[in-house]
Design an enzyme around this catalytic site. Structure first.
Site, PDB file in Angstrom:
ATOM      1  N   GLU A  55       4.299  65.359 -15.469  1.00  0.00           N
ATOM      2  CA  GLU A  55       5.666  65.298 -14.973  1.00  0.00           C
ATOM      3  C   GLU A  55       6.523  66.430 -15.550  1.00  0.00           C
ATOM      4  O   GLU A  55       7.330  67.025 -14.846  1.00  0.00           O
ATOM      5  CB  GLU A  55       6.277  63.930 -15.307  1.00  0.00           C
ATOM      6  CG  GLU A  55       7.351  63.501 -14.328  1.00  0.00           C
ATOM      7  CD  GLU A  55       7.599  61.994 -14.386  1.00  0.00           C
ATOM      8  OE1 GLU A  55       7.114  61.295 -13.483  1.00  0.00           O
ATOM      9  OE2 GLU A  55       8.239  61.514 -15.333  1.00  0.00           O
ATOM     10  N   GLU A  73       5.618  69.451 -13.730  1.00  0.00           N
ATOM     11  CA  GLU A  73       6.203  69.443 -12.381  1.00  0.00           C
ATOM     12  C   GLU A  73       7.694  69.792 -12.437  1.00  0.00           C
ATOM     13  O   GLU A  73       8.195  70.560 -11.612  1.00  0.00           O
ATOM     14  CB  GLU A  73       6.006  68.055 -11.738  1.00  0.00           C
ATOM     15  CG  GLU A  73       6.513  67.985 -10.295  1.00  0.00           C
ATOM     16  CD  GLU A  73       6.399  66.580  -9.683  1.00  0.00           C
ATOM     17  OE1 GLU A  73       5.832  65.677 -10.331  1.00  0.00           O
ATOM     18  OE2 GLU A  73       6.897  66.409  -8.554  1.00  0.00           O
ATOM     19  N   CYS A 115       7.337  56.166 -12.043  1.00  0.00           N
ATOM     20  CA  CYS A 115       6.484  55.203 -12.747  1.00  0.00           C
ATOM     21  C   CYS A 115       6.653  53.783 -12.247  1.00  0.00           C
ATOM     22  O   CYS A 115       5.761  52.964 -12.366  1.00  0.00           O
ATOM     23  CB  CYS A 115       6.796  55.186 -14.239  1.00  0.00           C
ATOM     24  SG  CYS A 115       6.734  56.784 -14.985  1.00  0.00           S
ATOM     25  N   SER A 140       9.044  62.429  -8.180  1.00  0.00           N
ATOM     26  CA  SER A 140       7.920  63.134  -8.782  1.00  0.00           C
ATOM     27  C   SER A 140       6.652  62.712  -8.051  1.00  0.00           C
ATOM     28  O   SER A 140       6.488  61.547  -7.688  1.00  0.00           O
ATOM     29  CB  SER A 140       7.818  62.759 -10.262  1.00  0.00           C
ATOM     30  OG  SER A 140       6.527  63.066 -10.739  1.00  0.00           O
ATOM     31  N   LYS A 193       3.413  46.114  -9.520  1.00  0.00           N
ATOM     32  CA  LYS A 193       2.171  46.869  -9.748  1.00  0.00           C
ATOM     33  C   LYS A 193       1.028  46.304  -8.909  1.00  0.00           C
ATOM     34  O   LYS A 193       0.079  47.019  -8.599  1.00  0.00           O
ATOM     35  CB  LYS A 193       1.794  46.841 -11.230  1.00  0.00           C
ATOM     36  CG  LYS A 193       2.747  47.626 -12.123  1.00  0.00           C
ATOM     37  CD  LYS A 193       2.460  49.120 -12.106  1.00  0.00           C
ATOM     38  CE  LYS A 193       3.483  49.900 -12.934  1.00  0.00           C
ATOM     39  NZ  LYS A 193       3.466  51.338 -12.642  1.00  0.00           N
ATOM     40  N   GLU A 245       1.511  48.029  -5.757  1.00  0.00           N
ATOM     41  CA  GLU A 245       1.204  49.448  -5.942  1.00  0.00           C
ATOM     42  C   GLU A 245      -0.307  49.693  -5.929  1.00  0.00           C
ATOM     43  O   GLU A 245      -0.805  50.610  -5.264  1.00  0.00           O
ATOM     44  CB  GLU A 245       1.802  49.948  -7.263  1.00  0.00           C
ATOM     45  CG  GLU A 245       1.545  51.422  -7.542  1.00  0.00           C
ATOM     46  CD  GLU A 245       1.932  51.818  -8.967  1.00  0.00           C
ATOM     47  OE1 GLU A 245       1.574  51.094  -9.917  1.00  0.00           O
ATOM     48  OE2 GLU A 245       2.590  52.846  -9.128  1.00  0.00           O
ATOM     49  N   GLU A 276      -3.111  55.111  -0.612  1.00  0.00           N
ATOM     50  CA  GLU A 276      -3.165  56.496  -1.082  1.00  0.00           C
ATOM     51  C   GLU A 276      -3.518  56.597  -2.570  1.00  0.00           C
ATOM     52  O   GLU A 276      -3.769  57.674  -3.072  1.00  0.00           O
ATOM     53  CB  GLU A 276      -1.847  57.225  -0.784  1.00  0.00           C
ATOM     54  CG  GLU A 276      -0.592  56.654  -1.429  1.00  0.00           C
ATOM     55  CD  GLU A 276       0.054  55.534  -0.613  1.00  0.00           C
ATOM     56  OE1 GLU A 276      -0.638  54.916   0.232  1.00  0.00           O
ATOM     57  OE2 GLU A 276       1.238  55.252  -0.857  1.00  0.00           O
ATOM     58  N   CYS A 289      10.829  48.155 -18.162  1.00  0.00           N
ATOM     59  CA  CYS A 289       9.649  47.282 -18.053  1.00  0.00           C
ATOM     60  C   CYS A 289       9.653  46.120 -19.041  1.00  0.00           C
ATOM     61  O   CYS A 289       9.025  45.090 -18.776  1.00  0.00           O
ATOM     62  CB  CYS A 289       8.388  48.089 -18.257  1.00  0.00           C
ATOM     63  SG  CYS A 289       8.365  49.600 -17.294  1.00  0.00           S
TER      64      CYS A 289
END
Lengths: 156, 582
Positions: free
Chosen positions: B281, B284, B301, B321, B360, B363, B368, B505
């Site tokens: 990150e 990036e 995240c 990101s 999650k 996710e 992908e 979190c």
């Protein structure tokens, strides 16, 4: 009014109320006046237009009995369940109507002809039990009288 | 102090500031008033009437919404009040599915606790018609069981007002009232972001995570499967609570031991993935800044935030990101780097992530996030599900010796640990960015400006000759506010961190559930974050790029951050989503 004009009027309605607090109620009432009911796509337009969630719009629309989610039938049958009518057996009349039309109370027949509703006191207790069909009053009803009355409208 | 109000609660005189409620005043006086629908700062509607008190008014009043007034004389504990509250509970129980023995919230249920405290003797006092609802378990993350719902509306309030999502609400009226999605849609048909804040704020068992522990047990007993596990940073800050360990205690070592005893073949650490995320990150970000790419760049995240952005702010997708989230990065590395190094068929590997998060689960199922027909992560379980597995396996958590993670992907720095608290990813990124850009050693390493539980934090950070404007938001409602600021150009940010859950979190939808009464006394976001910041402070290494296993990974496999292979395995893309029928 054609469909396009109805939606244009809805947009106008939303614009008129947009900045007001508590805009949802008048917009829902207006929408029901335009469309005869507040179906899903109309509620989505209202939600997006007023910047509220569809949950909120649907919650309000299902809370108040005045709002109908689906189009009402050509003939609106309202059976009085006020105290006098109830004591005189209007529930049995309502049950008979439900049975004859194959719809639950609040439902509309598949052909869009009839909507069946239960209402509070209609103020015609002297004629109990009472129902109205599109405003026309039928009094001193019995379940047996139901098929004959319906037949008048079915052939109409 | 002229703006203090003096009043009497059960004969005890107290002073409270203007604007305080009688409930606040009672707590000040050390008087416990039971509550059910009340959720501090989120749901203060006086709906359940459990907190009724006698203020001398004509009828009993709800303390949670009754403003304290000068000279008020309040009684909270009269025979009338006790009988009233008990009757309320008996009425609530008349439509509540009382399957307490097999309820996921048994022993952590606010209704159960109230019944015990108020001496309800007959749960079936009022018999009669009950509503029967179909359980909605079509979402990959959240299960809704209206048969247990007490209509407190805490889930509705947190979904609509804190998260700015609002996919559930009360529908119909009177006895038919239920918390539902509109138009008989299921949660999965709606633009639910799977954050699970409804779950951690539900007082009863009407909302819970989709339980995936059976899939983990199945993998563990399959001799042909090589099962690898990784716990997220925030899990260690809260798992102990499930075993009676005080809030804010980090249980990293015991957790590692417990995972080994459960039979996982390898116990890696998502903290390693967090360090890896920082490498990618930060690279990036520097690339976007130097090549005129899309700024501000926003962290990726939090899968709740990602789905929120895709659905409610698709115009910000280019700002996200491209980095996969830390556990997805670890999953991808397990099935390539680790598999190749150890000659294991990646098809036989099952990657299990233990997450503080219900999103999650959604996710991990994104098509992908995988390659060659394999998902990077196969199963996600929450902190609560791990605790359940540990209990079921008969592991005496409190007596476990401290263990360690397995090498290759078990080392982590303090930067990785703090990912679990709001501002943590930002701070970790700044630690690495500072040293990469300036070539100087950062000392001290802390960036206190981005710590703390405020919904939106902004800071101007001096890095070498330039000032970098950054911002941090937690809770998707706050995210919207921050994005508005970014959109109308109020401030030019370079980098933004967003976490879907308020506080990050540590307060995720998969974390141990803390009752609303406890939340009146302490801020769980602060307490749990302390555990992470303490762990960070005690780590020998505190910057992601100093992690020797990360260095080895780049040296032996990925080459360098942002390399072709890194892009293939560690980066992803996003899709704009429809608000309805998501």
């Amino acid at each position: 009014m054609n469909e396009k004009e109805k939606y244009a009027e809805l947009e106008q309605l939303i614009q008129n109320h947009k900045s007001q607090p508590g805009a949802l109620m008048p917009v829902l009432q207006g929408a029901q006046a335009i469309f005869g009911c507040v179906p899903e796509d109309v509620q989505k337009i209202i939600a997006d237009g007023l910047g509220v969630t569809l949950s909120e719009v649907y919650g309000v629309a299902t809370f108040y009995a005045q709002f109908s989610l689906r189009p009402k039938g050509e003939y609106l049958i309202s059976v009085c369940l006020g105290t006098a009518c109830y004591v005189k057996g209007s529930q049995k009349v309502l049950d008979k109507l439900s049975e004859e039309l194959h719809i639950p109370v609040g439902g509309t027949t598949d052909d869009g002809k009839f909507t069946l509703e239960a209402t509070r006191c209609l103020g015609a207790c002297g004629l109990a039990p009472v129902m109205t069909i599109n405003g026309e009053v039928y009094g001193r009803l019995t379940p047996d009288a139901v098929p004959g009355i319906l037949a008048k409208y079915q052939t109409a | 102090m002229d703006n203090l109000i003096t009043l009497t609660i059960d004969g005890i005189q107290v002073q409270v500031p203007q604007g305080a409620t009688v409930l606040d005043a009672a707590r000040e006086a050390g008087v416990h008033i039971p509550t059910l629908c009340f959720l501090k700062g989120i749901n203060e509607i006086g709906a359940c009437r459990m907190c009724v008190v006698d203020s001398g008014a004509r009828s009993l009043q709800a303390a949670c919404v009754l403003p304290a007034a000068e000279g008020m004389n309040v009684k909270t504990n009269t025979p009338q009040i006790r009988a009233y509250r008990k009757n309320l509970l008996e009425l609530t129980l008349s439509t509540h599915e009382k399957k307490c023995l097999s309820c996921v919230r048994s022993q952590n249920c606010e209704l159960q606790k109230l019944c015990l405290e108020l001496g309800v003797e007959n749960g079936d006092k009022y018999e009669g018609v009950t509503n029967k609802y179909t359980i909605d378990d079509l979402s990959p993350s959240i299960v809704r069981d209206n048969n247990k719902c007490v209509l407190c509306r805490r889930c509705v309030a947190v979904c609509a007002h804190v998260q700015n999502v609002g996919v559930i609400g009360p529908v119909n009226r009177g006895f038919k009232t239920a918390i539902e999605s509109p138009w008989e849609m299921k949660l999965n048909d709606m633009a639910c972001i799977n954050c699970g804040q409804c779950i951690v704020n539900c007082p009863v068992g009407a909302l819970y995570e989709k339980d995936d522990t059976a899939r983990v047990w199945d993998a563990l007993r399959d001799p042909d499967k090589h099962v690898v596990v990784q716990p997220a940073p925030a899990v260690r800050a809260a798992l102990g609570e499930e075993f009676g360990i005080p809030m804010g205690t980090s249980v990293t070592g015991k957790m590692a031991t417990a995972l080994k005893r459960l039979g996982f073949d390898k116990v890696f650490d998502t903290d390693f993935g967090a360090d890896l995320t920082i490498m990618e990150e930060a690279n990036e970000l520097v690339e976007r800044i130097t090549t005129g790419g899309v700024l501000p760049m926003i962290t990726s995240c939090s899968p709740g935030w990602i789905k929120y952005c895709e659905t409610y702010h698709p115009d910000f997708i280019p700002h996200l990101s491209s980095c996969k989230s830390p556990h997805e990065m670890v999953g991808a590395m397990v099935k390539t780097y680790y598999a190749e190094k150890n000659n294991i068929d990646p098809q036989s590997i099952v990657v299990v992530s233990v997450m503080p998060c219900t999103a999650k689960k959604f996710e991990a199922a994104r098509p992908e996030l995988g390659h060659d027909g394999m998902a990077d992560v196969d199963v996600v379980i929450t902190t609560r599900e791990l605790a359940r597995m540990i209990k079921e396996a008969g592991i005496d958590f409190n007596r476990l010796p401290e263990g360690d993670f397995d090498s290759l992907m078990g080392e982590s720095t303090g930067a990785g640990v703090i990912f679990g608290a709001t501002g943590g990813v930002m701070e970790a990124a700044l630690r690495t960015a500072y040293e990469t850009i300036t070539g100087k050693v950062l000392d001290p390493v802390e960036f206190h400006e981005v710590r703390g539980v405020e919904g939106i934090k902004e800071a101007d950070i001096q890095i070498g000759d330039s000032t970098v404007s950054v911002a941090v938001a937690s809770g998707t409602g706050n995210a919207t506010k921050l994005l508005e600021r970014a959109k109308n150009g109020e401030k030019k940010y370079a980098f933004i961190e967003i976490m879907a859950c308020p506080g990050g979190c540590v307060n995720g939808g998969g974390q141990p559930i803390v009752s609303s009464q406890v939340k009146m006394d302490c801020d769980i976001r602060v307490e749990r974050a302390k555990a992470l910041y303490n762990e960070d402070a005690n780590k020998p290494l505190r910057k992601s790029h100093e992690n020797s296993e990360i260095q080895a990974l780049y040296q032996n496999y990925l080459d360098k951050p942002g390399s072709h292979l890194a892009h293939e395995l560690l980066h992803t893309h996003y899709v704009a989503r429809n608000r309805y029928q998501a």
